[in-house]
Scaffold this active site. Structure first.
Site, PDB file in Angstrom:
ATOM      1  N   LYS A  13     -31.319 -23.597   6.201  1.00 40.85           N
ATOM      2  CA  LYS A  13     -29.880 -24.580   5.609  1.00 40.85           C
ATOM      3  C   LYS A  13     -29.285 -25.630   6.357  1.00 40.85           C
ATOM      4  O   LYS A  13     -28.853 -26.281   6.587  1.00 40.85           O
ATOM      5  CB  LYS A  13     -28.479 -23.222   4.783  1.00 40.85           C
ATOM      6  CG  LYS A  13     -29.284 -22.492   3.882  1.00 40.85           C
ATOM      7  CD  LYS A  13     -27.607 -21.699   3.564  1.00 40.85           C
ATOM      8  CE  LYS A  13     -26.936 -20.923   4.323  1.00 40.85           C
ATOM      9  NZ  LYS A  13     -28.013 -19.691   5.338  1.00 40.85           N
ATOM     10  N   ARG A  89     -19.958 -18.245   0.300  1.00 41.64           N
ATOM     11  CA  ARG A  89     -20.213 -16.806   0.509  1.00 41.64           C
ATOM     12  C   ARG A  89     -20.365 -16.017  -0.487  1.00 41.64           C
ATOM     13  O   ARG A  89     -20.567 -15.118  -0.541  1.00 41.64           O
ATOM     14  CB  ARG A  89     -20.609 -16.449   1.956  1.00 41.64           C
ATOM     15  CG  ARG A  89     -21.961 -16.608   2.747  1.00 41.64           C
ATOM     16  CD  ARG A  89     -21.724 -16.560   4.080  1.00 41.64           C
ATOM     17  NE  ARG A  89     -22.687 -16.539   4.875  1.00 41.64           N
ATOM     18  CZ  ARG A  89     -23.168 -16.794   5.544  1.00 41.64           C
ATOM     19  NH1 ARG A  89     -22.738 -18.206   6.308  1.00 41.64           N
ATOM     20  NH2 ARG A  89     -23.509 -16.504   6.310  1.00 41.64           N
ATOM     21  N   ARG A 128     -35.620 -16.188  16.218  1.00 42.87           N
ATOM     22  CA  ARG A 128     -35.363 -18.366  16.610  1.00 42.87           C
ATOM     23  C   ARG A 128     -34.145 -18.266  17.717  1.00 42.87           C
ATOM     24  O   ARG A 128     -33.741 -17.244  18.615  1.00 42.87           O
ATOM     25  CB  ARG A 128     -33.859 -18.109  15.108  1.00 42.87           C
ATOM     26  CG  ARG A 128     -33.141 -18.883  15.279  1.00 42.87           C
ATOM     27  CD  ARG A 128     -32.657 -19.098  14.360  1.00 42.87           C
ATOM     28  NE  ARG A 128     -30.977 -18.468  13.656  1.00 42.87           N
ATOM     29  CZ  ARG A 128     -30.376 -18.640  12.666  1.00 42.87           C
ATOM     30  NH1 ARG A 128     -30.490 -19.540  11.615  1.00 42.87           N
ATOM     31  NH2 ARG A 128     -29.635 -17.504  12.917  1.00 42.87           N
ATOM     32  N   ARG A 161     -29.378 -15.201  19.086  1.00 41.45           N
ATOM     33  CA  ARG A 161     -28.483 -15.418  18.791  1.00 41.45           C
ATOM     34  C   ARG A 161     -27.850 -14.198  18.751  1.00 41.45           C
ATOM     35  O   ARG A 161     -28.902 -12.759  18.365  1.00 41.45           O
ATOM     36  CB  ARG A 161     -27.583 -16.099  17.187  1.00 41.45           C
ATOM     37  CG  ARG A 161     -26.956 -17.339  17.611  1.00 41.45           C
ATOM     38  CD  ARG A 161     -26.724 -18.228  15.884  1.00 41.45           C
ATOM     39  NE  ARG A 161     -27.067 -17.386  14.412  1.00 41.45           N
ATOM     40  CZ  ARG A 161     -26.614 -17.806  13.692  1.00 41.45           C
ATOM     41  NH1 ARG A 161     -26.620 -19.045  12.816  1.00 41.45           N
ATOM     42  NH2 ARG A 161     -26.043 -16.994  12.667  1.00 41.45           N
ATOM     43  N   ARG A 172     -26.872  -8.236   7.131  1.00 39.65           N
ATOM     44  CA  ARG A 172     -26.620  -9.411   7.136  1.00 39.65           C
ATOM     45  C   ARG A 172     -27.997 -10.437   5.649  1.00 39.65           C
ATOM     46  O   ARG A 172     -27.086 -10.613   4.904  1.00 39.65           O
ATOM     47  CB  ARG A 172     -26.944 -11.010   8.337  1.00 39.65           C
ATOM     48  CG  ARG A 172     -26.021 -10.622   9.123  1.00 39.65           C
ATOM     49  CD  ARG A 172     -26.974 -11.895  10.076  1.00 39.65           C
ATOM     50  NE  ARG A 172     -27.044 -13.488  10.113  1.00 39.65           N
ATOM     51  CZ  ARG A 172     -27.854 -13.745  11.091  1.00 39.65           C
ATOM     52  NH1 ARG A 172     -28.095 -13.531  11.505  1.00 39.65           N
ATOM     53  NH2 ARG A 172     -27.765 -15.082  10.135  1.00 39.65           N
TER      54      ARG A 172
END
Ligand code: AMP
Length: 217
Positions: A13, A89, A128, A161, A172
């Protein structure tokens, strides 16, 4: 034009929203980025409130998020529309967004749902890496930097992160399924939902998005 990017964590996204923002010349509003910035600040009450939720992979309460987005939408640069990434969300957030936009005679025009299978999401998130300086996003295997651990763009150090750690990623993904997935039906009923195959190169996916929102003249 108001656009919502919907999809699980790791679906791309942020990457696609940044590109759309450049091409369509409307601001990219990432609630995750806004919260991380507030946390980085160290002093802001918003950051202090959000920190624990984010660390656990849970959602920050709706009231906090709606106030934050309301404030962002009131800014001058948002007058022609925004690209929302990571908001709404929950159903309550989606309803609040409709109300906020309606007050300005606006509504969500397109909801772009990025579809990626769970195995790939997990791989993308665990590899990531994000630049501490400019926020550029890399992947240790799929999109590595030229020099290990150092941003190609600004030279700052890359970090993982905290919420990209495996245990948090699992939480998540569960939160997405429970709280965010119902929005697919919500937007389908409003005839603005566009499911998009979210696997392929960044360019390929971007082309699919542009086919829906239209290329600017
Ligand atoms: P993101 O960068 O979009 O993956 O967001 C990172 C984290 O910020 C999420 O896991 C949540 O803890 C929090 N967050 C971001 N956007 C929202 C939202 N719309 N509602 C609640 N929490 C959010």
């Amino acid at each position: 034009m108001d656009i919502v990017l919907l999809g699980p964590p790791g679906a791309g996204k942020g990457t696609q929203a940044r590109r759309l923002s450049q091409t369509l010349k409307i601001p990219h509003v990432s609630t995750g980025d806004i919260l991380r910035e507030a946390i980085g600040d160290g002093k802001s009450p918003l950051g202090r409130e959000a920190q624990e939720y984010i660390r656990r992979g849970e959602l920050v309460p709706d009231g906090v998020m709606v106030d934050l987005v309301e404030e962002r939408l009131r800014r001058k640069d948002a007058a022609q529309g925004v690209i929302l990434d990571g908001f709404p969300r929950t159903q309550a957030q989606a309803e609040a967004l409709s109300t906020l936009l309606k007050r300005q005679g606006r509504s969500v025009e397109h909801v772009l749902l990025l579809d990626v299978d769970v195995e790939e999401l997990t791989q993308r998130l665990s590899g990531r890496r994000v630049c501490k300086g400019c926020g550029a996003v890399y992947h240790v295997n799929f999109n590595p930097t030229k020099e290990s651990g150092k941003c190609d763009r600004c030279g700052a150090a890359l970090i993982q992160r905290e919420d990209d750690r495996e245990e948090v990623v699992r939480e998540r993904l569960k939160v997405y399924e429970r709280q965010t997935q119902p929005l697919i039906q919500f937007y389908k009923e409003r005839s603005v939902l566009h499911p998009i195959q979210g696997q392929g190169t960044v360019e390929e996916i971007f082309d699919r998005l542009l086919k829906i929102v239209g290329r600017p003249h």
